[in-house]
Motif scaffolding. Structure first.
Motif, PDB file in Angstrom:
ATOM      1  N   ILE A  99      29.805  34.481  47.936  1.00  0.00           N
ATOM      2  CA  ILE A  99      31.043  35.196  48.637  1.00  0.00           C
ATOM      3  C   ILE A  99      31.549  34.702  50.032  1.00  0.00           C
ATOM      4  O   ILE A  99      32.659  34.761  50.399  1.00  0.00           O
ATOM      5  CB  ILE A  99      30.937  36.692  48.487  1.00  0.00           C
ATOM      6  CG1 ILE A  99      32.041  37.521  49.042  1.00  0.00           C
ATOM      7  CG2 ILE A  99      29.694  37.234  49.417  1.00  0.00           C
ATOM      8  CD1 ILE A  99      31.994  39.160  48.782  1.00  0.00           C
ATOM      9  N   ASN A 100      30.547  34.078  50.636  1.00  0.00           N
ATOM     10  CA  ASN A 100      30.971  33.701  52.003  1.00  0.00           C
ATOM     11  C   ASN A 100      31.716  32.420  51.881  1.00  0.00           C
ATOM     12  O   ASN A 100      32.297  31.964  52.898  1.00  0.00           O
ATOM     13  CB  ASN A 100      29.420  33.109  52.871  1.00  0.00           C
ATOM     14  CG  ASN A 100      29.002  34.507  53.185  1.00  0.00           C
ATOM     15  OD1 ASN A 100      29.558  35.465  53.515  1.00  0.00           O
ATOM     16  ND2 ASN A 100      27.535  34.504  53.376  1.00  0.00           N
TER      17      ASN A 100
ATOM     18  N   HIS B 299      44.035  40.544  47.024  1.00  0.00           N
ATOM     19  CA  HIS B 299      42.749  40.991  46.456  1.00  0.00           C
ATOM     20  C   HIS B 299      42.069  39.633  46.362  1.00  0.00           C
ATOM     21  O   HIS B 299      42.687  38.596  45.397  1.00  0.00           O
ATOM     22  CB  HIS B 299      42.512  41.797  45.502  1.00  0.00           C
ATOM     23  CG  HIS B 299      41.093  42.222  44.978  1.00  0.00           C
ATOM     24  ND1 HIS B 299      40.772  41.768  43.669  1.00  0.00           N
ATOM     25  CD2 HIS B 299      40.135  43.074  45.383  1.00  0.00           C
ATOM     26  CE1 HIS B 299      39.250  42.110  43.655  1.00  0.00           C
ATOM     27  NE2 HIS B 299      39.178  42.888  44.712  1.00  0.00           N
ATOM     28  N   ILE B 300      40.772  39.371  46.733  1.00  0.00           N
ATOM     29  CA  ILE B 300      40.282  37.992  46.319  1.00  0.00           C
ATOM     30  C   ILE B 300      39.037  38.298  45.358  1.00  0.00           C
ATOM     31  O   ILE B 300      37.784  39.135  45.957  1.00  0.00           O
ATOM     32  CB  ILE B 300      39.717  37.251  47.794  1.00  0.00           C
ATOM     33  CG1 ILE B 300      41.060  37.111  48.427  1.00  0.00           C
ATOM     34  CG2 ILE B 300      38.922  36.194  47.270  1.00  0.00           C
ATOM     35  CD1 ILE B 300      40.740  36.705  49.887  1.00  0.00           C
ATOM     36  N   PRO B 301      38.903  37.762  44.246  1.00  0.00           N
ATOM     37  CA  PRO B 301      37.935  38.341  43.233  1.00  0.00           C
ATOM     38  C   PRO B 301      36.578  37.873  43.576  1.00  0.00           C
ATOM     39  O   PRO B 301      36.432  36.730  44.079  1.00  0.00           O
ATOM     40  CB  PRO B 301      38.386  37.910  42.023  1.00  0.00           C
ATOM     41  CG  PRO B 301      39.315  36.604  42.516  1.00  0.00           C
ATOM     42  CD  PRO B 301      39.844  36.795  43.478  1.00  0.00           C
ATOM     43  N   LYS B 302      35.674  38.692  43.319  1.00  0.00           N
ATOM     44  CA  LYS B 302      34.151  38.426  43.529  1.00  0.00           C
ATOM     45  C   LYS B 302      33.472  39.486  42.598  1.00  0.00           C
ATOM     46  O   LYS B 302      33.668  40.615  42.903  1.00  0.00           O
ATOM     47  CB  LYS B 302      33.881  38.653  45.005  1.00  0.00           C
ATOM     48  CG  LYS B 302      32.182  38.725  44.933  1.00  0.00           C
ATOM     49  CD  LYS B 302      31.686  39.814  45.752  1.00  0.00           C
ATOM     50  CE  LYS B 302      31.863  41.124  44.698  1.00  0.00           C
ATOM     51  NZ  LYS B 302      30.965  42.319  44.976  1.00  0.00           N
TER      52      LYS B 302
ATOM     53  N   CYS C 182      34.784  35.215  37.361  1.00  0.00           N
ATOM     54  CA  CYS C 182      34.761  35.752  38.733  1.00  0.00           C
ATOM     55  C   CYS C 182      33.676  34.770  39.561  1.00  0.00           C
ATOM     56  O   CYS C 182      32.714  34.572  39.103  1.00  0.00           O
ATOM     57  CB  CYS C 182      34.140  37.197  38.737  1.00  0.00           C
ATOM     58  SG  CYS C 182      35.361  38.326  37.632  1.00  0.00           S
ATOM     59  N   PRO C 183      33.990  34.229  40.819  1.00  0.00           N
ATOM     60  CA  PRO C 183      33.200  33.898  41.686  1.00  0.00           C
ATOM     61  C   PRO C 183      31.844  34.761  41.889  1.00  0.00           C
ATOM     62  O   PRO C 183      32.243  35.790  41.921  1.00  0.00           O
ATOM     63  CB  PRO C 183      34.027  33.807  42.914  1.00  0.00           C
ATOM     64  CG  PRO C 183      35.413  33.757  42.517  1.00  0.00           C
ATOM     65  CD  PRO C 183      35.628  34.612  41.415  1.00  0.00           C
TER      66      PRO C 183
END
Lengths: 420, 420
Positions: free
Chosen positions: B18-19, B138-141, B153-154
């Motif tokens: 996520i980083n 929105h940034i998927p995670k 998904c990351p």
């Protein structure tokens, strides 16, 4: 010296680097074909010798043998079969020598911990008295790091690195969410009698306040009140608390913490581990949200993050074992000797087996902090070099390429079978 | 376009990558200083915005921001705070917009799973009606891999890689000792609703008979008789059996297997996990020696063995989020679109948030074998590319060098505090 074959066996719990020792043994033997004929490996360890179930390693390619350097677990199989005393089970020792004689084996390389050092010594002694002298060399291996006369044991450094890294990574996870989520994380690691592996988690901490905040050693009697007070104080101060616990953590009376008296619906003893026991204790007494992990076999098979120092030493000890044999030595173990300089260095030394067998090296008290929950600067100084360096395996399609040997059988020569 | 600041927050369970998305957001924003002023991060996620507890990422060096690419967990802190519906908790949404207005924030980047996609959409809608329009991206995670409209998904690829490698390594350990020791190994992995992570363990198997022999998915009702029969047949055939179980494994009636009815000596419900429950079942019914592991947070924080594909995609999605904002987009999510060619390829696509929010993508039935215990060729084809490549962090003294940010606070501008 007439050319003789060699026998090699892996003993006890396998590690991320025991095959690196096998690689050292086989490559060095191959480089000395004039003296050492073939290297036969015991299928599933010493029981392979007892059953005359031998693997012909000469059938393996050079590439396959080199691949052992980066392949975890025991490539020929291992076992926990402990040969009893000569008085109790002379038949097994005699059978071993009978098998060795049948296959013209003059070198016995036994790759294991304290029990196998003892077996190795006895085989050497008995073979002498039975008129079929063998050169018996013990090659050290144990994640428990408890063999005497060697600064450390191959296998330990890689578990130590895995545990230190996993502790740091999981702690960062907990730290980033502790404001609203998990406050306490418990990681259970191996170590029934000695806290070496749990101690290694201490390498994850670099600055004051860093995890792990509490390490539970089998050497330090567990006191619930002190433990819970330390958990609470840590959460209050840092917002979260990471506990790394040796599976052998025990109360002052020697009872393991896992003997929790817990019973399932059918009255069976609970089969859970130490981590859930501690987590449950923390939840019921302090009410903190918790998570726990049990690394189990993952920690000792994690070749993907093995210590380069460990791999190098495991190989060197296998190589030295063969060199000792070529030099005519018997009933000895190559050992790691740490240099005295400030910068870490090591060399191969020699330990007589009668001084190794059946002795456990415990963790020195001075490596444990006064409160019993951490490691001292001296402990850190001892541990840190052992996890140094990365020795990544090759990858294909995202997965490590670990070798699979053919493990072809050596044709049997003896008529009678032997039941282990 | 007047220059506005950006707000970035991490939401829900953190991951190994996520980083990397944060790195993509911040580096891309820094490259566009004419349009985007500063990037403020929410301390501990969205609650940081509610409390006006913002982190000024402009205080971090270029090197520190780059270091995020190889640092696991949430560098700014995350939380599981779910904003309720507008009707139920309009005050929280209004507070968010008030804080954004006070800090001249025109871009809202929310890095999380399904819940945060929903929040992101609502913030966008409400800001419009409140006369302070925001571009909400929105940034998927999510390690759960359950977001719709994105191929994956990351965060998932790295857990998948960790689980596949750990399964292979532990299985090799068990295989090498099964003749005389452990016959069954159970690894418990995450996945409460979907079996994506457990499915990934199937990548460990290359040849017939390889581990894992049994995968337990939440999607397949657990039947004790069939399960035990399969364990027994596997041990009889291969000598050992490796089981990988989703924590969400459940009976046909929806009861989780971990609700085992077990009580401790004080009558409390057992706090153990699924792995010991299954192990106990195997021991009591079949009598096999077993070991079990619970990976828990270790699996989602294992940056040391992250998938290079995952890291690359996580960064690309963060970068694309900012590019979408610069292009004037609103209420959208950059997504991974898989190429149709035989060789794996991917590109960034665009998904409207109203189609993402509150929808779970389940694992297709065709990825699970007919007997319910394994993955099909189609499943393998989907999963395999996601774990490809290694993206090792730097090491110092045997330990990964993960960055620690300064996380300096942005001075508060609002007078009233807000209790979350």
């Amino acid at each position: 010296m007439a050319r003789k074959n060699a026998f090699y066996a892996q003993s006890g719990g396998v590690t991320a680097v025991i095959n690196a020792s096998a690689c050292g043994v086989i490559e060095t033997a191959r480089a000395n074909r004039n003296t050492i004929g073939k290297v036969y490996a015991g299928r599933n360890g010493i029981i392979g010798a007892l059953r005359e179930d031998l693997i012909d390693t000469s059938k393996e390619s050079k590439t396959a043998i080199r691949g052992l350097l980066s392949t975890p677990s025991g490539a020929f199989g291992s076992c926990r079969h402990k040969l009893k005393s000569l008085e109790e089970n002379r038949a097994e020792y005699e059978r071993l020598i009978e098998v060795f004689r049948a296959h013209n084996i003059g070198y016995f390389f036994y790759n294991g911990g304290g029990d196998s050092a003892d077996t190795c010594l006895k085989v050497s002694q008995l073979s002498e008295s039975m008129g079929y002298p063998l050169q018996a060399i013990h090659i050290p291996k144990t994640i428990d790091n408890d063999l005497p006369l060697t600064d450390n044991c191959p296998g330990f450094g890689s578990v130590a690195k895995y545990v230190a890294i996993s502790t740091r990574e999981a702690a960062m996870d907990v730290a980033s969410m502790c404001e609203t989520s998990t406050k306490v994380f418990v990681l259970e690691v191996m170590g029934r009698h000695a806290g070496w592996i749990a101690a290694a988690s201490g390498l994850a901490a670099e600055e004051k306040g860093d995890a792990p905040h509490i390490i539970l050693f089998p050497e330090v009697p567990f006191d619930k009140t002190t433990f819970l007070a330390k958990v609470q104080a840590t959460v209050k101060k840092n917002g979260y608390c990471v506990v790394v616990a040796s599976e052998g953590a025990q109360y002052a009376d020697g009872t393991f913490l896992t003997d929790s008296g817990t019973r399932d619906a059918f009255g069976h003893a609970q089969l859970g581990g130490l981590a859930p026991t501690l987590a449950g204790m923390i939840k019921s007494e302090l009410g903190y949200k918790y998570h726990w992990a049990v690394a189990d076999y993952l920690q000792r098979s994690a070749r993907h993050i093995a210590s380069a120092t460990d791999v190098e030493q495991a190989y060197a000890l296998g190589k030295a074992g063969v060199e000792f044999a070529l030099a005519g030595k018997n009933a000895v173990m190559p050992a790691i000797v740490r240099g005295s300089g400030k910068r870490y260095s090591w060399r191969i030394g020699e330990a007589p087996l009668h001084k190794v067998a059946n002795k456990e090296k415990m963790m020195p008290k001075r490596y444990i902090t006064r409160d019993g929950f951490g490691i001292t600067a001296a402990g850190r100084e001892y541990l840190a070099p052992l996890i140094t360096g990365e020795a990544y395996p090759e990858y294909r399609n995202g997965m490590p390429r670990y070798v699979r040997l053919k493990n072809a059988s050596v044709p049997r020569k003896l008529k009678d079978s032997f039941t282990v």
